[in-house]
Design an enzyme around this catalytic site. Structure first.
Site, PDB file in Angstrom:
ATOM      1  CE  LYS A 114      -6.748  13.016   1.032  1.00 29.66           C
ATOM      2  NZ  LYS A 114      -7.904  12.887   1.928  1.00 29.66           N
ATOM      3  CE  LYS A 199      -9.497   4.660  -6.621  1.00 32.30           C
ATOM      4  NZ  LYS A 199      -9.275   4.281  -5.229  1.00 32.30           N
ATOM      5  CE  LYS A 202     -14.403  11.959  -3.095  1.00 28.86           C
ATOM      6  NZ  LYS A 202     -15.488  11.589  -2.201  1.00 28.86           N
TER       7      LYS A 202
END
Ligand code: TRP
Length: 336
Positions: A114, A199, A202
């Site tokens: 991240k 994957k 969102k």
């Protein structure tokens, strides 16, 4: 012994089919199994660790809670709470933060992913995020935590924190249980509609990669029609799906939504073209998601009902968490 189950999602962006098949559906199964006590949280404190829009946080929090209920989490059986309404999470997080070596956190791969190359610009909160997650779990002394693969390392850290606390402050007594991951049934990993090796997410840039729980029937049909495939007809056997990530993903989604295995689905569609299969998949998606979407909309339009459900969950969560904080502080020497 009854299990205490806890799981949570962050109110960042919309929920999608992957969240439903990979998580929510299992939460509902766990709630209906034995005499499990289930707590499901919307972790809004986690949602502000990497930049967020204050104008949207409250609504996003409500929407996640509405999705839990719409997907079948029954507020009469399970408790649905909002993390920021239960101050014990942040309190316990601080107590744990003081006991957690930096080295443990530096190993966390999700932080590295991240923060990317700009680690110095990432917040202390993002770095310490797994400690807050440990507090989420341990403040209720949860024994079982349904999580996806990407959260397993955080759950290990939670166990390490619990074990270390038990050792140092509780004479090795199991004050904090060591929570176990729950894998329910064959893991349904829903992949992107545009890339069968990534994957469904969102945060992916294109909305065409995912089916949102709030998409209408036309949007769902369009996304499935445009989903990436290959030119071959569908195979007769599951083994032949191995090298065909996109076909495998679409068959997997059909199997999960219809509660069948992939073999059975291929018995029906093996040898057929995607142009035959995709409309069937779109119909099935719409059939299964439409009631969820409708119930979500109803709840979003009736804030009073949603708020009263959350109030009940928050009250219960506060009641369960309070003694853990008190005892933990006592063990650490406060007030003694
Ligand atoms: N970190 C989890 C995620 O991003 C969300 C989460 C926060 C969580 N606290 C938790 C999951 C406690 C399970 C238990 O998916």
């Amino acid at each position: 012994m009854s299990k205490r189950i806890l799981s949570c999602m962050q109110p960042t962006n919309r929920l999608h089919l992957g969240n439903y098949l990979g998580a929510l559906r299992n939460w509902v199964k766990l709630q209906d199994e034995g005499d499990n006590q289930c707590l499901y949280g919307v972790v809004d404190l986690h949602a502000i660790t990497a930049g967020h829009d204050p104008a949207e946080l409250g609504q996003a929090t409500r929407e996640i809670a509405a999705a839990y209920i719409a997907a079948g989490v029954d507020p009469a059986k399970s408790y649905i709470f909002v993390q920021s309404a239960v101050p014990a999470h942040a309190q316990l997080q601080w107590l744990f933060a003081t006991q957690t070596p930096l080295g443990w956190l530096k190993r966390m791969t999700q932080f590295k992913d991240k923060a990317g190359k700009k680690q110095d610009l990432a917040s202390l909160g993002l770095f310490g995020y797994p400690v807050l997650m440990a507090a989420d779990i341990l403040v209720y002394k949860a024994t079982h935590v349904p999580v996806g693969d990407d959260q397993k390392q955080h759950l290990e850290l939670t166990r390490d924190i619990a074990q270390s606390f038990n050792q140092h402050y509780c004479d090795g007594e199991e004050f904090f249980p060591l929570p176990e991951p729950v894998i329910t049934g064959p893991a349904t990993r829903v992949m992107s509609l545009r890339d069968g090796t990534a994957k469904m997410s969102k945060s992916a840039d294109s909305d065409m990669t995912r089916i949102n729980l709030t998409d209408d029937a036309d949007t769902i049909a369009q996304k499935i029609r445009k989903a990436k495939t290959d030119p071959e007809p569908l195979p007769e056997s599951v083994k032949d799906l191995e090298s065909r990530a996109e076909a495998d993903n679409l068959i997997g989604i059909y199997a999960a939504l219809s509660d069948q295995n992939k073999e059975t689905v291929l018995q029906q569609f093996g040898g057929k073209q995607f142009s035959d299969f995709k409309p069937a998949l779109a119909d099935l998606c719409v059939e299964k998601l439409a009631p969820i979407t409708a119930r979500m909309r109803e709840l979003m339009n009736d804030p009073a009902e949603l708020d009263s459900i959350l109030k009940r969950g928050n009250d219960k969560a506060n009641e369960l968490a309070a003694p853990t904080i008190e005892e933990t502080m006592r063990k650490l020497g406060f007030w003694s």
